[in-house]
Write a protein that holds these residues in place. Structure first.
Motif, PDB file in Angstrom:
ATOM      1  N   SER A 105       0.747  -1.164  -0.041  1.00 24.26           N
ATOM      2  CA  SER A 105       0.050  -0.190   0.004  1.00 24.26           C
ATOM      3  C   SER A 105       0.925   1.085  -0.150  1.00 24.26           C
ATOM      4  O   SER A 105       2.050   1.293   0.014  1.00 24.26           O
ATOM      5  N   ILE A 106       0.296   2.364  -0.063  1.00 29.24           N
ATOM      6  CA  ILE A 106       0.909   3.486   0.270  1.00 29.24           C
ATOM      7  C   ILE A 106       1.380   3.618   1.761  1.00 29.24           C
ATOM      8  O   ILE A 106       0.633   2.908   2.553  1.00 29.24           O
ATOM      9  N   THR A 107       2.284   4.422   2.059  1.00 26.78           N
ATOM     10  CA  THR A 107       2.758   4.915   3.378  1.00 26.78           C
ATOM     11  C   THR A 107       1.546   5.290   4.219  1.00 26.78           C
ATOM     12  O   THR A 107       1.019   6.096   3.922  1.00 26.78           O
ATOM     13  N   TYR A 108       1.561   4.486   5.394  1.00 29.29           N
ATOM     14  CA  TYR A 108       0.521   4.875   6.382  1.00 29.29           C
ATOM     15  C   TYR A 108       1.304   5.717   7.575  1.00 29.29           C
ATOM     16  O   TYR A 108       0.824   6.403   8.113  1.00 29.29           O
ATOM     17  N   ILE A 109       2.688   5.611   7.878  1.00 31.26           N
ATOM     18  CA  ILE A 109       3.158   6.310   9.044  1.00 31.26           C
ATOM     19  C   ILE A 109       4.830   6.175   8.550  1.00 31.26           C
ATOM     20  O   ILE A 109       5.248   5.180   8.257  1.00 31.26           O
ATOM     21  N   SER A 110       5.544   7.047   9.163  1.00 33.24           N
ATOM     22  CA  SER A 110       6.962   7.045   9.020  1.00 33.24           C
ATOM     23  C   SER A 110       7.437   7.470  10.382  1.00 33.24           C
ATOM     24  O   SER A 110       6.807   8.334  11.018  1.00 33.24           O
ATOM     25  N   SER A 111       8.784   7.112  10.819  1.00 33.60           N
ATOM     26  CA  SER A 111       9.349   7.391  12.019  1.00 33.60           C
ATOM     27  C   SER A 111      10.841   7.291  11.904  1.00 33.60           C
ATOM     28  O   SER A 111      11.385   6.589  11.137  1.00 33.60           O
ATOM     29  N   GLU A 112      11.533   7.550  12.985  1.00 32.84           N
ATOM     30  CA  GLU A 112      13.037   7.512  12.891  1.00 32.84           C
ATOM     31  C   GLU A 112      13.528   6.436  13.389  1.00 32.84           C
ATOM     32  O   GLU A 112      12.687   5.473  14.291  1.00 32.84           O
ATOM     33  N   ILE A 113      14.696   5.843  13.464  1.00 33.01           N
ATOM     34  CA  ILE A 113      15.502   4.684  13.699  1.00 33.01           C
ATOM     35  C   ILE A 113      16.108   4.925  14.942  1.00 33.01           C
ATOM     36  O   ILE A 113      16.534   6.299  15.154  1.00 33.01           O
ATOM     37  N   ALA A 114      15.980   4.291  16.092  1.00 35.92           N
ATOM     38  CA  ALA A 114      17.057   4.677  17.305  1.00 35.92           C
ATOM     39  C   ALA A 114      17.810   3.403  17.797  1.00 35.92           C
ATOM     40  O   ALA A 114      17.457   2.121  17.259  1.00 35.92           O
ATOM     41  N   LYS A 229      -6.185   9.495   7.026  1.00 32.51           N
ATOM     42  CA  LYS A 229      -5.205  10.562   7.325  1.00 32.51           C
ATOM     43  C   LYS A 229      -5.752  11.827   7.034  1.00 32.51           C
ATOM     44  O   LYS A 229      -5.725  12.758   7.869  1.00 32.51           O
ATOM     45  N   ASN A 230      -6.830  12.029   6.039  1.00 30.18           N
ATOM     46  CA  ASN A 230      -7.554  13.351   5.823  1.00 30.18           C
ATOM     47  C   ASN A 230      -8.481  13.924   7.080  1.00 30.18           C
ATOM     48  O   ASN A 230      -8.627  14.942   7.099  1.00 30.18           O
ATOM     49  N   ASN A 231      -9.153  12.540   7.463  1.00 34.94           N
ATOM     50  CA  ASN A 231      -9.948  12.930   8.543  1.00 34.94           C
ATOM     51  C   ASN A 231      -9.357  12.802   9.978  1.00 34.94           C
ATOM     52  O   ASN A 231     -10.263  13.182  10.937  1.00 34.94           O
ATOM     53  N   GLY A 232      -8.222  12.535   9.863  1.00 32.44           N
ATOM     54  CA  GLY A 232      -7.627  13.104  11.311  1.00 32.44           C
ATOM     55  C   GLY A 232      -7.617  11.569  12.245  1.00 32.44           C
ATOM     56  O   GLY A 232      -7.039  11.639  13.297  1.00 32.44           O
ATOM     57  N   THR A 233      -7.911  10.470  11.721  1.00 31.67           N
ATOM     58  CA  THR A 233      -8.083   9.217  12.175  1.00 31.67           C
ATOM     59  C   THR A 233      -6.697   8.790  12.598  1.00 31.67           C
ATOM     60  O   THR A 233      -6.476   8.215  13.764  1.00 31.67           O
ATOM     61  N   THR A 234      -5.835   8.796  11.753  1.00 31.50           N
ATOM     62  CA  THR A 234      -4.394   8.262  11.707  1.00 31.50           C
ATOM     63  C   THR A 234      -3.604   9.013  12.742  1.00 31.50           C
ATOM     64  O   THR A 234      -2.900   8.506  13.677  1.00 31.50           O
ATOM     65  N   GLN A 235      -3.867  10.398  12.866  1.00 34.32           N
ATOM     66  CA  GLN A 235      -3.181  11.185  13.661  1.00 34.32           C
ATOM     67  C   GLN A 235      -3.527  10.893  15.258  1.00 34.32           C
ATOM     68  O   GLN A 235      -3.064  10.951  16.097  1.00 34.32           O
ATOM     69  N   ALA A 236      -5.067  10.729  15.377  1.00 33.07           N
ATOM     70  CA  ALA A 236      -5.529  10.636  16.545  1.00 33.07           C
ATOM     71  C   ALA A 236      -5.069   9.162  17.054  1.00 33.07           C
ATOM     72  O   ALA A 236      -4.675   9.119  18.341  1.00 33.07           O
ATOM     73  N   LEU A 237      -5.010   7.884  16.183  1.00 39.68           N
ATOM     74  CA  LEU A 237      -4.307   7.007  16.616  1.00 39.68           C
ATOM     75  C   LEU A 237      -2.961   7.143  17.207  1.00 39.68           C
ATOM     76  O   LEU A 237      -2.329   6.213  18.195  1.00 39.68           O
ATOM     77  N   ALA A 238      -2.182   7.762  16.454  1.00 37.93           N
ATOM     78  CA  ALA A 238      -0.868   8.136  16.646  1.00 37.93           C
ATOM     79  C   ALA A 238      -0.413   8.469  17.838  1.00 37.93           C
ATOM     80  O   ALA A 238       0.371   8.118  18.892  1.00 37.93           O
ATOM     81  N   LYS A 239      -1.341   9.563  18.185  1.00 33.01           N
ATOM     82  CA  LYS A 239      -1.081  10.220  19.468  1.00 33.01           C
ATOM     83  C   LYS A 239      -1.599   9.109  20.643  1.00 33.01           C
ATOM     84  O   LYS A 239      -0.880   9.135  21.734  1.00 33.01           O
ATOM     85  N   LYS A 240      -2.682   8.380  20.552  1.00 27.65           N
ATOM     86  CA  LYS A 240      -3.111   7.301  21.454  1.00 27.65           C
ATOM     87  C   LYS A 240      -1.779   6.343  21.917  1.00 27.65           C
ATOM     88  O   LYS A 240      -1.777   5.958  22.913  1.00 27.65           O
ATOM     89  N   TRP A 241      -1.162   6.244  20.638  1.00 28.25           N
ATOM     90  CA  TRP A 241      -0.101   5.264  21.014  1.00 28.25           C
ATOM     91  C   TRP A 241       1.327   5.784  21.121  1.00 28.25           C
ATOM     92  O   TRP A 241       2.341   5.059  21.076  1.00 28.25           O
ATOM     93  N   GLY A 242       1.506   7.045  21.220  1.00 28.99           N
ATOM     94  CA  GLY A 242       2.750   7.754  21.429  1.00 28.99           C
ATOM     95  C   GLY A 242       3.383   7.781  20.309  1.00 28.99           C
ATOM     96  O   GLY A 242       4.788   7.953  20.564  1.00 28.99           O
ATOM     97  N   LEU A 243       2.853   7.946  19.322  1.00 26.50           N
ATOM     98  CA  LEU A 243       3.579   8.299  18.057  1.00 26.50           C
ATOM     99  C   LEU A 243       3.166   9.508  17.311  1.00 26.50           C
ATOM    100  O   LEU A 243       3.222   9.872  16.223  1.00 26.50           O
TER     101      LEU A 243
END
Length: 247
Positions: A105-114, A229-243
């Motif tokens: 699929s297209i990318t649903y989220i990105s983050s850094e390596i640690a 992503k457009n309706n804010g669901t992905t961002q809300a879930l990211a915040k819920k899980w510390g992302l």
């Protein structure tokens, strides 16, 4: 009468696969590897996490129900090729080698390596790892990145099938550090306060959903990811899980 009974039995057998197929059209079997908090992990006997919430929201958007199969990360793509699962969501990155075997699929989220390490060792960058043993999960993008970092910074790699095993290796001093995703490192530090991390600012990972080649569901899943992503669901879930800092 006997002939009629035989004919009805044959008709029932012919119709049964079609009925089963129709039922399965409404259910997707999702493969995952539940040892990657906060994306997917076990909690009170259930698989939970950001990826799990997201694919359930995608299912709701598309009128599908999700069932999950938990397996080792390195066996997920093989499960797709044998049709054991319909899709895979497990913090999976799209690489040229993987995309030759499956569709993404297209990318649903990105983050850094640690880099995760024991706090007492006070590592600040990869140069501090010279001569050390560093772990990475088998079959992951982080394993590829770890090997590149090892070549550049002169340390050795230990690859195991699960992050939970690698964290235990780190705590038991059988390895000195662990390469993984930033949000995962933060989650493990919450659980084990004697661990610490530093981020590799120039390295990032982008996650996508894997499907069999030429999957009829790719366009729908891409459409759902864009809508969430457009309706804010992905961002809300990211915040819920510390992302919340993830892109």
């Amino acid at each position: 009468m006997k002939k009629l009974s035989i004919l009805l039995s044959i008709l029932f057998l012919l119709l049964l696969p079609a009925c089963s197929d129709n039922k399965n059209d409404h259910v997707w079997i999702a493969g995952t590897s539940a040892d990657n908090p906060p994306y997917e992990f076990m909690q009170n006997g259930e698989i939970v996490g950001f990826d799990i919430d997201l694919i359930n929201e995608i299912g709701k958007f598309l009128g599908k129900k999700l069932e999950f199969r938990n397996m080792e990360f390195h066996s997920l793509l093989a499960a797709l090729s044998t049709n054991s699962v319909d899709l895979v969501i497990a913090g999976l990155s799209n690489t040229p080698e993987r995309s030759s075997r499956v569709d993404f699929s297209i990318t649903y989220i990105s983050s850094e390596i640690a880099i995760l390490y024991r706090k007492e060792d006070n590592f600040t960058n990869c140069k501090d790892l010279k001569g050390k043993k560093v772990g990475a999960q088998l079959g992951t993008t982080w394993n590829l990145i770890a090997n590149e970092l090892a070549t550049a910074n002169d340390f050795t790699i230990t690859s195991l099938s699960g992050n939970l095993m690698l964290v235990e290796e780190l705590k038991s001093r059988r390895i000195d550090a662990l390469v993984l995703e930033e949000a995962q490192a933060k989650k493990f530090i919450e659980i084990y306060p004697d661990l610490a991390r530093f981020a590799e600012k120039n390295l990032s990972s982008s996650f996508a959903i894997a499907m069999p080649k030429n999957s009829p569901h790719k366009q729908d899943i891409d459409r759902a990811i864009k809508a969430l992503k457009n309706n804010g669901t992905t961002q809300a879930l990211a915040k819920k899980w510390g992302l919340a800092g993830a892109k």
